[in-house]
Design a protein around this motif. Structure first.
Motif, PDB file in Angstrom:
ATOM      1  N   ILE A  92      92.586  56.401 -49.348  1.00 31.63           N
ATOM      2  CA  ILE A  92      91.914  55.115 -49.227  1.00 31.63           C
ATOM      3  C   ILE A  92      90.428  55.244 -48.883  1.00 31.63           C
ATOM      4  O   ILE A  92      89.669  54.285 -49.019  1.00 31.63           O
ATOM      5  CB  ILE A  92      92.652  54.225 -48.196  1.00 31.63           C
ATOM      6  N   ARG A  93      89.992  56.412 -48.450  1.00 34.26           N
ATOM      7  CA  ARG A  93      88.566  56.597 -48.158  1.00 34.26           C
ATOM      8  C   ARG A  93      87.713  56.354 -49.406  1.00 34.26           C
ATOM      9  O   ARG A  93      86.526  56.057 -49.294  1.00 34.26           O
ATOM     10  CB  ARG A  93      88.304  58.003 -47.622  1.00 34.26           C
ATOM     11  N   VAL A 130      88.203  54.516 -41.895  1.00 33.85           N
ATOM     12  CA  VAL A 130      88.497  53.491 -40.887  1.00 33.85           C
ATOM     13  C   VAL A 130      88.293  52.071 -41.426  1.00 33.85           C
ATOM     14  O   VAL A 130      89.159  51.196 -41.264  1.00 33.85           O
ATOM     15  CB  VAL A 130      87.648  53.719 -39.624  1.00 33.85           C
ATOM     16  N   LEU A 131      87.149  51.797 -42.057  1.00 31.50           N
ATOM     17  CA  LEU A 131      86.897  50.440 -42.527  1.00 31.50           C
ATOM     18  C   LEU A 131      87.845  50.015 -43.648  1.00 31.50           C
ATOM     19  O   LEU A 131      88.349  48.884 -43.630  1.00 31.50           O
ATOM     20  CB  LEU A 131      85.434  50.290 -42.950  1.00 31.50           C
ATOM     21  N   LEU A 158      80.629  50.282 -37.290  1.00 29.74           N
ATOM     22  CA  LEU A 158      79.883  49.140 -37.834  1.00 29.74           C
ATOM     23  C   LEU A 158      78.404  49.209 -37.470  1.00 29.74           C
ATOM     24  O   LEU A 158      77.531  48.956 -38.310  1.00 29.74           O
ATOM     25  CB  LEU A 158      80.476  47.829 -37.313  1.00 29.74           C
ATOM     26  N   THR A 159      78.119  49.544 -36.230  1.00 28.91           N
ATOM     27  CA  THR A 159      76.725  49.547 -35.779  1.00 28.91           C
ATOM     28  C   THR A 159      75.984  50.818 -36.193  1.00 28.91           C
ATOM     29  O   THR A 159      74.760  50.813 -36.290  1.00 28.91           O
ATOM     30  CB  THR A 159      76.651  49.376 -34.250  1.00 28.91           C
ATOM     31  N   PRO A 162      75.184  50.210 -40.762  1.00 26.78           N
ATOM     32  CA  PRO A 162      75.048  48.778 -41.050  1.00 26.78           C
ATOM     33  C   PRO A 162      75.140  48.411 -42.524  1.00 26.78           C
ATOM     34  O   PRO A 162      75.658  47.342 -42.859  1.00 26.78           O
ATOM     35  CB  PRO A 162      73.661  48.446 -40.480  1.00 26.78           C
ATOM     36  N   LEU A 163      74.645  49.256 -43.415  1.00 29.12           N
ATOM     37  CA  LEU A 163      74.718  48.936 -44.846  1.00 29.12           C
ATOM     38  C   LEU A 163      76.169  48.897 -45.321  1.00 29.12           C
ATOM     39  O   LEU A 163      76.583  47.982 -46.042  1.00 29.12           O
ATOM     40  CB  LEU A 163      73.915  49.953 -45.664  1.00 29.12           C
ATOM     41  N   LYS A 164      76.931  49.893 -44.893  1.00 29.30           N
ATOM     42  CA  LYS A 164      78.351  49.908 -45.237  1.00 29.30           C
ATOM     43  C   LYS A 164      79.079  48.755 -44.559  1.00 29.30           C
ATOM     44  O   LYS A 164      79.937  48.090 -45.173  1.00 29.30           O
ATOM     45  CB  LYS A 164      78.975  51.233 -44.825  1.00 29.30           C
ATOM     46  N   ALA A 165      78.731  48.481 -43.319  1.00 32.72           N
ATOM     47  CA  ALA A 165      79.399  47.418 -42.573  1.00 32.72           C
ATOM     48  C   ALA A 165      79.260  46.068 -43.255  1.00 32.72           C
ATOM     49  O   ALA A 165      80.214  45.291 -43.343  1.00 32.72           O
ATOM     50  CB  ALA A 165      78.828  47.337 -41.160  1.00 32.72           C
TER      51      ALA A 165
END
Length: 217
Positions: A92-93, A130-131, A158-159, A162-165
């Motif tokens: 899933i990565r 994780v995301l 997330l922090t 940030p672009l991926k988040a």
């Protein structure tokens, strides 16, 4: 006799065409993005018996990328849900946000039963998985108490990225109550070395609460 041979020739041509189609679709599966998998599944319907051994052989190849393994597992899922769901979790990565809907739609009839495997995968996941795993769980389990043990790590990712988040926020918004307290802590941290993370936390908070209608959901 001539009619018999003509019919036999037609049947052979159809069989050859079906085999060619099965082979072509099996190869195409390794070239496409995951959001194209549902269309390939539909096209395989008429040649499934011919495609199945090709897919099994393909899945055993050691040189497949995570995305290729993910695509093949999605197609094979109904054959052995438990086995192929494990492959999906392991791959899933490679998933992009727009691919999560493909996974949830394909596995929906088994997801409640397989959900514990997803939580276990999240607990042991490397950062790049994780995301996607969080997004996979978010829609069905937004208020689950198990999020508390993962919220610090998820918020850190997330922090830090940030672009991926930003690309995963539509899923994370479903369970924002699990992240807002930690994001507020980061935002209120006045230390000089925390300026960048404060800016990111502020941006994420504004996105999570983009409008009042969203806040009410």
């Amino acid at each position: 006799v001539s009619v018999f041979f003509a019919l036999t020739s037609v049947q052979r041509s159809r069989t050859r065409a079906a085999r060619d189609s099965a082979a072509s679709l099996s190869k195409e599966l390794l070239r496409v993005e995951t959001d194209s998998v549902p269309a390939i599944i539909m096209e395989m319907g008429d040649v499934w018996d011919l495609a199945l051994p090709l897919l099994r052989e393909t899945q055993s190849r050691p040189d497949l990328t995570d995305q290729q393994r993910l695509n093949v597992a999605l197609v094979l899922f109904n054959e052995n849900p438990d086995r192929h769901f494990q492959v999906i979790l392991e791959s899933i990565r490679a998933c992009e946000p727009e691919h999560i809907a493909v996974i949830t739609n394909r596995t929906i009839s088994h997801f409640d039963r397989l959900s514990p495997l997803t939580w276990e995968a999240l607990a042991n996941a490397e950062d790049d998985a994780v995301l996607p795993l969080t997004a996979l769980l978010a829609k069905k389990n937004p208020g689950d108490l198990r999020w508390k043990q993962h919220q610090a790590r998820i918020t850190t990712i997330l922090t830090n990225e940030p672009l991926k988040a930003g690309r995963w926020l539509p899923y994370l918004a479903l369970m924002r109550a699990n992240f807002v307290p930690r994001l507020m802590e980061i935002f209120e941290n006045k230390s000089p070395d925390g300026i960048h993370r404060r800016v990111v936390a502020s941006h994420l908070l504004s996105k999570l609460f983009a409008n009042r209608e969203d806040m009410a959901t």
